[in-house]
Design a protein around this motif. Structure first.
Motif, PDB file in Angstrom:
ATOM      1  N   ASP A 584      30.969 119.316  43.860  1.00 46.18           N
ATOM      2  CA  ASP A 584      31.476 119.233  42.492  1.00 46.18           C
ATOM      3  C   ASP A 584      30.578 120.015  41.532  1.00 46.18           C
ATOM      4  OD1 ASP A 584      29.243 117.681  42.381  1.00 46.18           O
ATOM      5  OD2 ASP A 584      30.256 115.830  41.744  1.00 46.18           O
ATOM      6  N   LYS A 585      29.838 120.944  42.064  1.00 37.28           N
ATOM      7  CA  LYS A 585      28.916 121.707  41.234  1.00 37.28           C
ATOM      8  C   LYS A 585      29.660 122.489  40.158  1.00 37.28           C
ATOM      9  CE  LYS A 585      25.231 125.170  41.465  1.00 37.28           C
ATOM     10  NZ  LYS A 585      24.438 126.059  42.351  1.00 37.28           N
ATOM     11  N   GLY A 586      30.778 123.082  40.526  1.00 39.89           N
ATOM     12  CA  GLY A 586      31.534 123.862  39.567  1.00 39.89           C
ATOM     13  C   GLY A 586      32.298 123.013  38.571  1.00 39.89           C
ATOM     14  N   CYS A 587      32.301 121.683  38.762  1.00 43.05           N
ATOM     15  CA  CYS A 587      33.039 120.790  37.867  1.00 43.05           C
ATOM     16  C   CYS A 587      32.107 120.036  36.924  1.00 43.05           C
ATOM     17  CB  CYS A 587      33.848 119.786  38.691  1.00 43.05           C
ATOM     18  SG  CYS A 587      35.021 120.537  39.847  1.00 43.05           S
ATOM     19  N   ARG A 588      30.807 120.223  37.057  1.00 44.84           N
ATOM     20  CA  ARG A 588      29.834 119.480  36.239  1.00 44.84           C
ATOM     21  C   ARG A 588      29.739 120.092  34.836  1.00 44.84           C
ATOM     22  NH1 ARG A 588      28.101 114.425  37.785  1.00 44.84           N
ATOM     23  NH2 ARG A 588      28.269 114.315  40.068  1.00 44.84           N
ATOM     24  N   THR A 589      29.629 119.213  33.840  1.00 38.99           N
ATOM     25  CA  THR A 589      29.509 119.650  32.444  1.00 38.99           C
ATOM     26  C   THR A 589      28.058 119.536  31.994  1.00 38.99           C
ATOM     27  OG1 THR A 589      29.931 117.422  31.583  1.00 38.99           O
ATOM     28  CG2 THR A 589      31.855 118.842  31.994  1.00 38.99           C
ATOM     29  N   HIS A 590      27.758 119.927  30.747  1.00 38.35           N
ATOM     30  CA  HIS A 590      26.394 119.892  30.224  1.00 38.35           C
ATOM     31  C   HIS A 590      25.887 118.459  30.097  1.00 38.35           C
ATOM     32  CE1 HIS A 590      28.913 119.215  26.675  1.00 38.35           C
ATOM     33  NE2 HIS A 590      27.863 118.623  26.133  1.00 38.35           N
ATOM     34  N   ASN A 591      26.805 117.473  29.982  1.00 39.78           N
ATOM     35  CA  ASN A 591      26.359 116.076  29.918  1.00 39.78           C
ATOM     36  C   ASN A 591      26.427 115.406  31.290  1.00 39.78           C
ATOM     37  OD1 ASN A 591      29.078 115.960  30.217  1.00 39.78           O
ATOM     38  ND2 ASN A 591      29.508 115.075  28.197  1.00 39.78           N
ATOM     39  N   ASN A 592      26.487 116.260  32.326  1.00 42.93           N
ATOM     40  CA  ASN A 592      26.431 115.810  33.713  1.00 42.93           C
ATOM     41  C   ASN A 592      27.608 114.901  34.089  1.00 42.93           C
ATOM     42  OD1 ASN A 592      25.179 116.031  36.206  1.00 42.93           O
ATOM     43  ND2 ASN A 592      24.106 114.071  35.978  1.00 42.93           N
ATOM     44  N   THR A 593      28.759 115.154  33.539  1.00 39.78           N
ATOM     45  CA  THR A 593      29.976 114.442  33.949  1.00 39.78           C
ATOM     46  C   THR A 593      30.836 115.395  34.762  1.00 39.78           C
ATOM     47  OG1 THR A 593      31.211 115.083  31.973  1.00 39.78           O
ATOM     48  CG2 THR A 593      29.918 113.035  31.867  1.00 39.78           C
ATOM     49  N   VAL A 594      31.784 114.826  35.502  1.00 44.40           N
ATOM     50  CA  VAL A 594      32.699 115.628  36.303  1.00 44.40           C
ATOM     51  C   VAL A 594      33.998 115.819  35.508  1.00 44.40           C
ATOM     52  CG1 VAL A 594      34.048 115.762  38.437  1.00 44.40           C
ATOM     53  CG2 VAL A 594      31.720 114.834  38.468  1.00 44.40           C
ATOM     54  N   CYS A 595      34.240 117.050  35.121  1.00 41.49           N
ATOM     55  CA  CYS A 595      35.463 117.422  34.400  1.00 41.49           C
ATOM     56  C   CYS A 595      35.631 116.612  33.118  1.00 41.49           C
ATOM     57  CB  CYS A 595      36.698 117.264  35.283  1.00 41.49           C
ATOM     58  SG  CYS A 595      36.652 118.227  36.809  1.00 41.49           S
ATOM     59  N   ASN A 596      34.510 116.226  32.525  1.00 42.98           N
ATOM     60  CA  ASN A 596      34.539 115.455  31.266  1.00 42.98           C
ATOM     61  C   ASN A 596      35.343 114.157  31.393  1.00 42.98           C
ATOM     62  OD1 ASN A 596      32.989 116.832  29.168  1.00 42.98           O
ATOM     63  ND2 ASN A 596      34.422 118.517  29.484  1.00 42.98           N
ATOM     64  N   TYR A 612      45.266 118.739  29.400  1.00 40.30           N
ATOM     65  CA  TYR A 612      43.914 119.297  29.281  1.00 40.30           C
ATOM     66  C   TYR A 612      43.814 120.594  30.077  1.00 40.30           C
ATOM     67  CZ  TYR A 612      42.611 114.866  27.166  1.00 40.30           C
ATOM     68  OH  TYR A 612      42.524 113.786  26.323  1.00 40.30           O
ATOM     69  N   GLN A 613      42.893 121.448  29.667  1.00 42.23           N
ATOM     70  CA  GLN A 613      42.822 122.787  30.228  1.00 42.23           C
ATOM     71  C   GLN A 613      41.524 123.010  30.978  1.00 42.23           C
ATOM     72  OE1 GLN A 613      43.424 125.354  26.803  1.00 42.23           O
ATOM     73  NE2 GLN A 613      45.620 125.474  27.184  1.00 42.23           N
ATOM     74  N   ARG A 614      41.644 123.887  31.994  1.00 45.97           N
ATOM     75  CA  ARG A 614      40.475 124.322  32.735  1.00 45.97           C
ATOM     76  C   ARG A 614      39.640 125.245  31.856  1.00 45.97           C
ATOM     77  NH1 ARG A 614      43.155 125.782  38.643  1.00 45.97           N
ATOM     78  NH2 ARG A 614      43.436 123.645  39.358  1.00 45.97           N
ATOM     79  N   PRO A 615      38.371 125.476  32.202  1.00 45.46           N
ATOM     80  CA  PRO A 615      37.773 125.102  33.495  1.00 45.46           C
ATOM     81  C   PRO A 615      37.258 123.672  33.569  1.00 45.46           C
ATOM     82  CG  PRO A 615      36.253 126.405  32.213  1.00 45.46           C
ATOM     83  CD  PRO A 615      37.521 126.382  31.427  1.00 45.46           C
ATOM     84  N   LEU A 616      36.914 123.027  32.448  1.00 35.48           N
ATOM     85  CA  LEU A 616      36.270 121.708  32.490  1.00 35.48           C
ATOM     86  C   LEU A 616      37.076 120.657  31.738  1.00 35.48           C
ATOM     87  CD1 LEU A 616      32.571 122.863  31.924  1.00 35.48           C
ATOM     88  CD2 LEU A 616      33.656 122.218  34.084  1.00 35.48           C
ATOM     89  N   CYS A 617      38.343 120.887  31.533  1.00 35.72           N
ATOM     90  CA  CYS A 617      39.239 119.914  30.901  1.00 35.72           C
ATOM     91  C   CYS A 617      38.758 119.553  29.497  1.00 35.72           C
ATOM     92  CB  CYS A 617      39.371 118.660  31.751  1.00 35.72           C
ATOM     93  SG  CYS A 617      39.777 118.963  33.480  1.00 35.72           S
ATOM     94  N   GLN A 618      38.289 120.563  28.699  1.00 37.61           N
ATOM     95  CA  GLN A 618      37.769 120.258  27.365  1.00 37.61           C
ATOM     96  C   GLN A 618      38.900 120.050  26.357  1.00 37.61           C
ATOM     97  OE1 GLN A 618      37.039 123.021  29.181  1.00 37.61           O
ATOM     98  NE2 GLN A 618      34.938 123.726  28.839  1.00 37.61           N
ATOM     99  N   GLU A 619      39.815 120.985  26.256  1.00 33.60           N
ATOM    100  CA  GLU A 619      40.799 120.961  25.194  1.00 33.60           C
ATOM    101  C   GLU A 619      42.148 120.489  25.712  1.00 33.60           C
ATOM    102  OE1 GLU A 619      40.942 124.839  23.585  1.00 33.60           O
ATOM    103  OE2 GLU A 619      38.913 124.777  22.757  1.00 33.60           O
TER     104      GLU A 619
END
Length: 779
Positions: A584-596, A612-619
């Protein structure tokens, strides 16, 4: 140069048999030998009893002959029907014309074909023109006024015309007919006087208007032709196009009246200087009944001219071809293009250009006849569906092979030519008959066509055979079970259940029995083997372990096993084809969550919740505006009011509320919304980890507007009502004043219009009063 050498090499290889077509058998659902035969022209069926073992589909009996032999089927046990053709009638071609028998120009005359679907068969067809073959020529002339000079020349044409035909054959006949147009408006002037004499007033030689008139039936007598033509007079009509197609249709279908002979070359020579009306033009005169292609002649006159529409070009072409009539259009230069287009739509027709007075018509007829008679066109009619016929001419001047006709040109009288005819039937149908013939020639070839769609197997007698457990007989190598027994070898007794119920238990969702991958034996599926040797499995044989998704051309990427169409991956891999390492390395965010917290990590990529949109489901562009969506929770959490205050803790558990602050240091979205009490609330939202999870900060107290003054509202209302009343009264007063002013002005105007005098009435006398003083004595 290299390309040319390669092409020649390939051509030589093909001619020497080095390039051979590979026979294939494309199978679909095969349950019997008959199904196999219908599948393709190269499919064969093995009738060998022990060719299939228990659990194997009987469809394996169907394949190409070479494949069946390779799998162990004896050659004499293979059924593969072939085409049969037999000549039923084949009279020899006539050498010359004889009076005691009809000439034969086409051979054979009847042929019988028994064909397998998809397998072509070819036979030869011969044709030879007989020298001096009889000719029937019907001269059909336009007698509108513009053809006046031409008619005068045609009256002296008989000798030259007969002389030209006698050079062709000693058995020539000529007939004559005339036409103008329908005698209704807008084609002809329907004034009674004009109908009787449609030509100019100074033209005395003019006959009444008519549509089509047959003048002379076929005759070999020159004097009779000259006499009848000499009697003809010119006529006339209004518009330029004439009723040519009406006349040609009647000349074609009224064979007994015209006098066409059974064995002759039939020609219609149409001479005109104008175009033609065709189907649909009759609507201009209110004629809606379509042409019925039948003969309507009484006393040699076409009786349906005024009630039936013109024929279409297609109708005329059909009748000309059906009656073996070849038209020659002798027309003037200005309509040559029109009739050349018409000739393209009528097989075996020619167009020639007349001189201004038709003096060249004889030469024109000779030239057109030579072109027509030297061109042999072979075609067919009444061809059944799913049957194809291709003609390959075998002559010096031939056209390309075609699937509608074959053509040989420049054929001399007495010259024999041949056509290879290839027939292909693509499917099974009932026995049928179609004809092949040269256009313009009566000779025909009748083809009787039947299909070979069943197998003729040498089956053992009886309905009790050891191969079928003595519970049924053998047909083409497979068992036909007696009543009460089913199965590949009749091994299953139906018992109390009927066969339908047993077979239904082998069908998933009323689909195919055992998914087409097994046999229903006593109500349970016995699955077949796959092509690689493994077996289908599952209650309905719906599973196999060979058709899972591949990665890098390897089943399940080599990192898992295929189970019933889906990959089961080893622990270190995941994905539909086990193509990804678990990470899940490519799914980790800056706050160390998986896909937020708004999706799952698969193949090291986020698969987000809808919206929600890729890459990290932010928006989430499609989600509602959070300021409006969270307003009720802000109101209930911050001010204990609003629609959500009854269930605030449950409805707003994903909104974290804080005290009112003056500063807000985290990145967020500022919102300004009006609450349920009309107060403006200023707050900020920060989206937290997870779906629909927010942190809210209220920036300041609510800004509520002051309540309205009741006294001011009442005073203002009373003042408004009073003001409106005063305005209404003033308006009414103004309207009354305007009405009175209008009446006064009207009175003044009437007064000014009065004509009486303003002098006193002479009869009127003013009153007089006499007063006497009683004390006055007069002295």
């Amino acid at each position: 140069m290299k390309l040319c050498l390669m092409f020649l090499l390939l051509l030589l290889m093909e001619r020497n048999g080095l390039c051979q077509y590979e026979e294939t058998c494309v199978k679909s659902v095969i349950n019997s030998c008959s199904d196999c035969v219908k599948s393709g022209p190269y499919c064969a069926w093995c009738t060998q009893l022990n060719f299939t073992s228990s659990g194997k589909q009987e469809a394996v009996r169907c394949d190409t002959r070479s494949q069946l032999i390779a799998r162990g089927c004896e050659p004499d046990e293979i059924i593969s029907p072939q085409n049969d053709k037999s000549t039923v009638e084949e009279k020899p071609l006539s050498v010359s014309l004889s009076s005691d028998q009809q000439p034969v120009q086409l051979s054979p005359q009847k042929i019988s074909l028994r064909m397998r679907p998809g397998l072509s068969t070819t036979f030869s067809l011969s044709f030879k023109r007989v020298q001096g073959y009889p000719v029937d020529l019907y001269y059909l002339m336009d007698l509108s006024h513009s053809m006046k000079d031409d008619l005068e020349h045609v009256k002296g044409l008989g000798r030259d015309l007969f002389a030209a035909l006698n050079n062709i054959t000693a058995h020539a006949q000529i007939g004559f007919g005339a036409f103008v147009d329908k005698t209704v408006l807008p084609y002809t002037n329907t004034n009674e006087k004009k109908l009787q004499k449609p030509c100019d007033d100074d033209d005395q030689q003019c006959q009444p208007a008519f549509g089509y008139r047959h003048v002379l039936s076929m005759t070999p007598k020159e004097d009779e032709f000259r006499e009848k033509v000499t009697e003809q007079l010119i006529s006339g009509n209004l518009d330029s196009p004439e009723g040519s197609l009406d006349a040609m249709m009647q000349a074609a279908v009224c064979g007994d009246i015209i006098g066409w002979r059974n064995n002759s070359t039939r020609l219609i020579v149409l001479t005109t200087d104008a175009g033609f009306h065709m189907a649909g033009d009759g609507k201009l005169a209110g004629i809606l009944e379509p042409n019925d292609e039948h003969c309507h002649m009484e006393d040699d006159v076409y009786t349906k001219s005024m009630t039936m529409d013109y024929p279409s070009v297609g109708q005329l072409a059909t009748q000309l071809e059906k009656n073996n009539i070849q038209p020659i259009f002798a027309v003037t230069k200005d309509v040559e293009t029109v009739y050349k287009q018409l000739s393209k739509m009528i097989p075996k027709s020619e167009v020639g250009v007349l001189s201004f007075d038709s003096k060249n018509v004889v030469q024109l007829i000779k030239s057109a006849y030579n072109k027509l008679s030297s061109k042999v066109t072979v075609t067919h009619d009444n061809l059944p569906d799913h049957v194809r016929v291709v003609y390959t001419p075998k002559c010096d001047h031939s056209g390309p092979a075609g699937d509608t006709e074959g053509v040989c040109d420049n054929v001399r009288a007495g010259q024999e030519i041949k056509f290879d005819v290839t027939v292909t039937a693509d499917s099974c149908f009932q026995d049928t008959v179609f004809t092949i013939r040269p256009l313009g020639i009566k000779d025909t070839l009748t083809v009787n066509l039947s299909m070979k769609c069943d197998c003729e197997c040498k089956d053992p007698q009886g309905n009790s055979h050891s191969h079928c457990k003595y519970k049924g007989g053998v047909h083409c190598g497979i068992c036909r079970c007696n009543e009460g027994f089913i199965g590949q070898f009749c091994e299953c007794s139906i018992g109390e259940k009927d066969e339908y119920s047993l077979r239904a238990s082998c069908q998933r969702d009323n689909g195919t029995e055992c998914e087409g991958r097994g046999d229903c034996v006593c109500g349970r599926c016995q699955c077949h083997s796959t092509e690689s040797g493994s077996s289908y499995h599952g209650e309905f044989c719906e599973c196999d372990d060979e058709h899972c998704e591949k990665y890098q051309n390897t089943l399940c990427g080599g990192n898992g096993k295929c189970k019933c169409g889906r990959c089961e991956c080893v622990p270190e891999y995941e994905g539909s084809a086990c193509q990804c390492r678990v990470s899940d390395k490519g799914c980790r965010t800056h706050n160390n969550t998986v896909c937020n917290g708004r999706g799952t990590c698969k193949c090291n990529r986020c698969e987000c919740i809808e919206g929600y949109q890729r890459p990290l489901c932010q928006e989430c562009p499609t989600c509602p505006d959070p300021c409006q969506a969270k307003l009720d929770c802000i109101e209930c959490l911050g001010f204990k009011s609003g629609l959500a205050k009854q269930n605030c803790s449950v409805a707003c558990k994903k909104v974290i509320n804080h005290e009112i602050v003056d500063q807000f240091t985290l990145p967020s979205k500022e919102c300004l919304q009006k609450d349920s009490e009309g107060c403006w609330i200023t707050f900020k939202l920060e989206q937290m980890v997870g779906e629909d999870n927010y942190k809210a900060e209220i920036l300041r107290d609510r800004d509520c507007p002051e309540p309205p003054s009741i006294t001011a509202i009442i005073a203002g209302s009373i003042a408004s009502v009073a003001l409106i009343g005063i305005l209404l009264l003033m308006l009414i007063k103004l309207l009354i004043y305007m009405k009175d002013l209008k009446e006064y002005k009207k009175f003044e105007n009437e007064k000014k219009k009065s004509k009486w005098a303003e002098a006193d009435n002479p009869l009127f006398q003013n009153a007089t009063t006499t007063v006497t003083n009683p004390t006055f004595t007069g002295e």
